[in-house]
Design a protein around this motif. Structure first.
Motif, mmCIF file in Angstrom:
data_model
loop_
_atom_site.group_PDB
_atom_site.id
_atom_site.type_symbol
_atom_site.label_atom_id
_atom_site.label_comp_id
_atom_site.label_asym_id
_atom_site.label_seq_id
_atom_site.Cartn_x
_atom_site.Cartn_y
_atom_site.Cartn_z
ATOM 1 N N GLU A 162 -15.978 -7.716 18.653
ATOM 2 C CA GLU A 162 -14.802 -7.010 19.155
ATOM 3 C C GLU A 162 -13.835 -6.651 18.027
ATOM 4 O O GLU A 162 -13.224 -5.574 18.041
ATOM 5 N N GLN A 163 -13.720 -7.518 17.031
ATOM 6 C CA GLN A 163 -12.859 -7.223 15.883
ATOM 7 C C GLN A 163 -13.429 -6.063 15.066
ATOM 8 O O GLN A 163 -12.701 -5.175 14.614
ATOM 9 N N LEU A 164 -14.729 -6.066 14.876
ATOM 10 C CA LEU A 164 -15.387 -4.999 14.129
ATOM 11 C C LEU A 164 -15.240 -3.662 14.836
ATOM 12 O O LEU A 164 -14.948 -2.629 14.212
ATOM 13 N N GLN A 165 -15.432 -3.664 16.153
ATOM 14 C CA GLN A 165 -15.305 -2.432 16.924
ATOM 15 C C GLN A 165 -13.870 -1.912 16.900
ATOM 16 O O GLN A 165 -13.640 -0.697 16.785
ATOM 17 N N PHE A 215 -14.722 2.170 4.512
ATOM 18 C CA PHE A 215 -15.394 1.377 5.539
ATOM 19 C C PHE A 215 -16.622 2.104 6.070
ATOM 20 O O PHE A 215 -17.651 1.477 6.368
ATOM 21 N N GLY A 216 -16.540 3.434 6.188
ATOM 22 C CA GLY A 216 -17.698 4.201 6.633
ATOM 23 C C GLY A 216 -18.863 4.092 5.671
ATOM 24 O O GLY A 216 -20.024 4.015 6.089
ATOM 25 N N ALA A 217 -18.557 4.057 4.361
ATOM 26 C CA ALA A 217 -19.621 3.898 3.368
ATOM 27 C C ALA A 217 -20.258 2.519 3.471
ATOM 28 O O ALA A 217 -21.488 2.382 3.366
ATOM 29 N N LEU A 218 -19.453 1.495 3.705
ATOM 30 C CA LEU A 218 -19.991 0.136 3.821
ATOM 31 C C LEU A 218 -20.883 -0.021 5.042
ATOM 32 O O LEU A 218 -21.942 -0.661 4.983
ATOM 33 N N GLN A 219 -20.478 0.569 6.157
ATOM 34 C CA GLN A 219 -21.198 0.399 7.420
ATOM 35 C C GLN A 219 -22.270 1.467 7.633
ATOM 36 O O GLN A 219 -22.929 1.464 8.679
ATOM 37 N N ALA A 220 -22.407 2.367 6.664
ATOM 38 C CA ALA A 220 -23.325 3.502 6.818
ATOM 39 C C ALA A 220 -22.997 4.301 8.071
ATOM 40 O O ALA A 220 -23.882 4.848 8.741
#
Length: 326
Positions: free
Chosen positions: A20-23, A80-85
Motif C-alpha cells: 500500500e505504501q508503494l502504490q 522512481f520510474g527508472a527504478l521500478q521500470a
C-alpha cells in the motif's frame, strides 16, 4: 543505542516494502509528473521572476522564483520510474522536465532580447561556473527531496531544498546567454543544470532504494547508468573546481604581497580585490593619498581620493615571487 538505530532503520525499510505504501508513492509521483496547466503556469511564472531577478541582479527575487519552480517534482518521478521500470511514470517525468526546460529557455531568451542589457551582473555569471561543490549540493538536496516525499513529517523542507539546488536560474541563464550570443555563458549554465538534474535524480534513486521501495537487483541498471552520466560531468566540474581553488590562492597571495611587501605607502587601505579564474588579470581597488607601486605586477587598477582610476601594467609572476620568496 546501536540496537535502537538498527531497529529504526529496519522499520524504515519495512514501511517501503509494504504494497500500500508503494502504490501510494507511485500514485503521488505520477500526479506530480503529469504535464498539466498548473505545471505550465508555475514554469512560466517562476521563469519570468527568475529571469527578471537575474537581469536586475537581485538575489531575493531569484530565491522567490526558486520556491515556486516545480521542476524538482517530475525529476523525482522519473527517478522512481527508472527504478521500478515504470515506463509510464518515467515517460511523464521526462516529458514534463523537457517541456518545462524548453519553455523556460524560450521565455528567458525572449526577455533577454527585449531588455537588451549589454552585460550581465554577478548573479548571472555565478551560474555559469559550476564546480564539484554544486554537484555535492545537488546530491544532498536531492536526497532530502526524496526523503521528504516518503516521510510526510518533513515534507515542508521541500521549499528549502528547492532554494538550495536552484534548478530554474541556470535554465534562465541559458536563455540569457543565447540572447546575447554568449555561448560560453550558456554552456556553463547548461553544465550547472545537468549537474543539478543528475545529482537530484541519483540521490533520489539511492533514497528510494535505501527506504526499501525497490530491490537492489532491479535498481542496479538505472543506478549504474545515472552514475555513469554523473561521472562524465566530474571532468569539467573538476577543472572548474581547480580554477576556483587557484583563484582563491591567487587572491590571497595578491592581498598579502600588496599589503606586506609590494606596496610602500603613506596612508593606504585595501578596500577590495577581485580575481577571475578565467583571466590572469587581478583587479584591486584602493583608497589612498600617497601610493608607490613597483612596476612588476600585471594590470592593477588604483583608485585615489579624487576617484581617478589608472591602469599600471605589471607582471603576474612577481605576485608569487613576493609571496613565496622568504
Amino acid at each position: 543505542m546501536g540496537n535502537n538505530i538498527r531497529d529504526r532503520f529496519k522499520n524504515f525499510r519495512r514501511r517501503g516494502s509494504q504494497p500500500e505504501q508503494l502504490q501510494q508513492l507511485q500514485t503521488d509521483l505520477l500526479a506530480e509528473s503529469t504535464l498539466d496547466s498548473a505545471y505550465i503556469i508555475l514554469i512560466i511564472s517562476s521563469c519570468a521572476i527568475a529571469t527578471l531577478g537575474l537581469l536586475s541582479n537581485s538575489a531575493a527575487v531569484i530565491i522567490g522564483a526558486m520556491i515556486i519552480a516545480p521542476l524538482m517534482l517530475p525529476i523525482r518521478g522519473l527517478a522512481f520510474g527508472a527504478l521500478q521500470a515504470d515506463i509510464s511514470l518515467f515517460r511523464k517525468g521526462i516529458i514534463a522536465v523537457a517541456v518545462g526546460t524548453g519553455l523556460a529557455v524560450a521565455i528567458a531568451f525572449t526577455l533577454g532580447l527585449l531588455v537588451g542589457l549589454p552585460s550581465y551582473g554577478s548573479e548571472v555569471l555565478a551560474r555559469s561556473r559550476p564546480t564539484l561543490l554544486d554537484l555535492g549540493i545537488a546530491v544532498a538536496a536531492g536526497g532530502i527531496s526524496g526523503y521528504a516525499k516518503i516521510e510526510t513529517k518533513i515534507s515542508g523542507s521541500l521549499a528549502g531544498t528547492a532554494i538550495a539546488v536552484a534548478l530554474m536560474p541556470p535554465i534562465c541563464v541559458i536563455g540569457l546567454g543565447l540572447a546575447q550570443g554568449n555561448w560560453s555563458l550558456s554552456f556553463g549554465a547548461t553544465l550547472l543544470y545537468l549537474t543539478n538534474l543528475l545529482g537530484i535524480a541519483l540521490s533520489c534513486m539511492v533514497t528510494f532504494v535505501v527506504a526499501g521501495y525497490t530491490s537492489m537487483a532491479r535498481a542496479r541498471q538505472p543506478l549504474i547508468w545515472t552514475m555513469a552520466l554523473t561521472t562524465i560531468l566530474l571532468i569539467p566540474l573538476g577543472v572548474s573546481f581547480a580554477r576556483l581553488v587557484r583563484q582563491a590562492q591567487l587572491e590571497s597571495s595578491l592581498r598579502r604581497a600588496l599589503l606586506n611587501r609590494t606596496v610602500t605607502f603613506g596612508r593606504l587601505q585595501l578596500l577590495n580585490s577581485n580575481t577571475s579564474p578565467f583571466k590572469v588579470t587581478p583587479k584591486i581597488s584602493y583608497f589612498s593619498s600617497v601610493i608607490s607601486v613597483p612596476l612588476r605586477f600585471k594590470s592593477i587598477f588604483l583608485t585615489t581620493e579624487t576617484q581617478r582610476t589608472q591602469s599600471i601594467e605589471l607582471k603576474e609572476e612577481s605576485i608569487y615571487q613576493n609571496f613565496y620568496t622568504p
